[in-house]
Scaffold this motif. Structure first.
Motif, PDB file in Angstrom:
ATOM      1  N   GLN A 109       0.851  -1.183   0.000  1.00  0.00           N
ATOM      2  CA  GLN A 109       0.000   0.000   0.000  1.00  0.00           C
ATOM      3  C   GLN A 109       0.888   1.234   0.000  1.00  0.00           C
ATOM      4  O   GLN A 109       2.001   1.210   0.518  1.00  0.00           O
ATOM      5  N   TRP A 110       0.353   2.333  -0.535  1.00  0.00           N
ATOM      6  CA  TRP A 110       1.103   3.572  -0.592  1.00  0.00           C
ATOM      7  C   TRP A 110       0.169   4.773  -0.485  1.00  0.00           C
ATOM      8  O   TRP A 110      -1.042   4.649  -0.621  1.00  0.00           O
ATOM      9  N   ARG A 111       0.779   5.929  -0.258  1.00  0.00           N
ATOM     10  CA  ARG A 111       0.054   7.203  -0.234  1.00  0.00           C
ATOM     11  C   ARG A 111       0.809   8.180  -1.132  1.00  0.00           C
ATOM     12  O   ARG A 111       2.017   8.316  -1.058  1.00  0.00           O
ATOM     13  N   PHE A 112       0.056   8.871  -1.976  1.00  0.00           N
ATOM     14  CA  PHE A 112       0.595   9.871  -2.895  1.00  0.00           C
ATOM     15  C   PHE A 112       0.110  11.229  -2.398  1.00  0.00           C
ATOM     16  O   PHE A 112      -1.089  11.429  -2.219  1.00  0.00           O
ATOM     17  N   THR A 113       1.034  12.157  -2.162  1.00  0.00           N
ATOM     18  CA  THR A 113       0.656  13.495  -1.698  1.00  0.00           C
ATOM     19  C   THR A 113       1.457  14.550  -2.445  1.00  0.00           C
ATOM     20  O   THR A 113       2.525  14.271  -3.000  1.00  0.00           O
ATOM     21  N   GLY A 114       0.939  15.769  -2.436  1.00  0.00           N
ATOM     22  CA  GLY A 114       1.639  16.887  -3.041  1.00  0.00           C
ATOM     23  C   GLY A 114       0.661  17.994  -3.393  1.00  0.00           C
ATOM     24  O   GLY A 114      -0.510  17.959  -3.015  1.00  0.00           O
ATOM     25  N   ILE A 115       1.159  18.975  -4.131  1.00  0.00           N
ATOM     26  CA  ILE A 115       0.344  20.101  -4.578  1.00  0.00           C
ATOM     27  C   ILE A 115       0.304  20.089  -6.102  1.00  0.00           C
ATOM     28  O   ILE A 115       1.347  19.998  -6.759  1.00  0.00           O
ATOM     29  N   ASN A 116      -0.887  20.176  -6.653  1.00  0.00           N
ATOM     30  CA  ASN A 116      -1.079  20.144  -8.099  1.00  0.00           C
ATOM     31  C   ASN A 116      -0.683  21.497  -8.704  1.00  0.00           C
ATOM     32  O   ASN A 116      -1.506  22.377  -8.886  1.00  0.00           O
ATOM     33  N   ASP A 117       0.610  21.642  -9.014  1.00  0.00           N
ATOM     34  CA  ASP A 117       1.122  22.884  -9.584  1.00  0.00           C
ATOM     35  C   ASP A 117       1.406  22.795 -11.077  1.00  0.00           C
ATOM     36  O   ASP A 117       2.011  23.694 -11.653  1.00  0.00           O
ATOM     37  N   GLY A 118       0.971  21.709 -11.716  1.00  0.00           N
ATOM     38  CA  GLY A 118       1.154  21.559 -13.156  1.00  0.00           C
ATOM     39  C   GLY A 118      -0.090  20.962 -13.786  1.00  0.00           C
ATOM     40  O   GLY A 118      -0.950  20.419 -13.099  1.00  0.00           O
ATOM     41  N   ALA A 119      -0.185  21.057 -15.107  1.00  0.00           N
ATOM     42  CA  ALA A 119      -1.339  20.502 -15.823  1.00  0.00           C
ATOM     43  C   ALA A 119      -1.418  18.993 -15.597  1.00  0.00           C
ATOM     44  O   ALA A 119      -0.399  18.316 -15.483  1.00  0.00           O
ATOM     45  N   TRP A 120      -2.646  18.498 -15.514  1.00  0.00           N
ATOM     46  CA  TRP A 120      -2.873  17.060 -15.296  1.00  0.00           C
ATOM     47  C   TRP A 120      -3.956  16.601 -16.257  1.00  0.00           C
ATOM     48  O   TRP A 120      -5.077  17.076 -16.199  1.00  0.00           O
ATOM     49  N   ALA A 121      -3.596  15.698 -17.133  1.00  0.00           N
ATOM     50  CA  ALA A 121      -4.539  15.119 -18.091  1.00  0.00           C
ATOM     51  C   ALA A 121      -5.280  16.217 -18.864  1.00  0.00           C
ATOM     52  O   ALA A 121      -6.491  16.151 -19.048  1.00  0.00           O
ATOM     53  N   GLY A 122      -4.549  17.242 -19.259  1.00  0.00           N
ATOM     54  CA  GLY A 122      -5.129  18.300 -20.059  1.00  0.00           C
ATOM     55  C   GLY A 122      -5.866  19.381 -19.284  1.00  0.00           C
ATOM     56  O   GLY A 122      -6.388  20.317 -19.874  1.00  0.00           O
TER      57      GLY A 122
END
Length: 104
Positions: free
Chosen positions: A51-64
């Motif tokens: 299992q894992w956790r993904f975290t961060g701040i969306n500072d770039g385009a994602w899937a258009g």
């Protein structure tokens, strides 16, 4: 090497293609990303799961879609198969609805 993202539904084949289509997409969208293992790996022959956790701040385009500059955090599970000391398959399963909601 084959990479499967359950939210996309079709595998990406080849290390170079997976690096470009998957890893680069995540890094570009979340430059400060943190992908942290949250459980001890489970081994069964040639298969590893964790299992894992993904975290961060969306500072770039994602899937258009343009950056939202919002914090994201979602959990998932990876299944990895190994042959002759190399990863030949990775499948990631996570709550893509939660991610979509966080990006709104």
């Amino acid at each position: 090497m084959s990479y499967y993202d359950a939210s996309v539904g079709k595998p990406v084949v080849g290390k170079q293609q997976a690096t470009h289509d998957v890893v680069k997409t995540f890094v570009d969208a979340v430059p400060d990303l943190r992908w942290e293992m949250t459980s001890k790996p489970v081994y069964n022959g040639d298969t590893i799961a964790f299992q894992w956790r993904f975290t961060g701040i969306n500072d770039g385009a994602w899937a258009g879609t343009p950056a939202t500059h919002k914090k994201i955090s979602f959990d998932g599970v990876s299944f990895i198969r190994v042959a002759q000391g190399k990863i030949i398959y990775q499948g990631d399963y996570y709550d893509s609805k939660k991610l979509t909601d966080e990006l709104k």
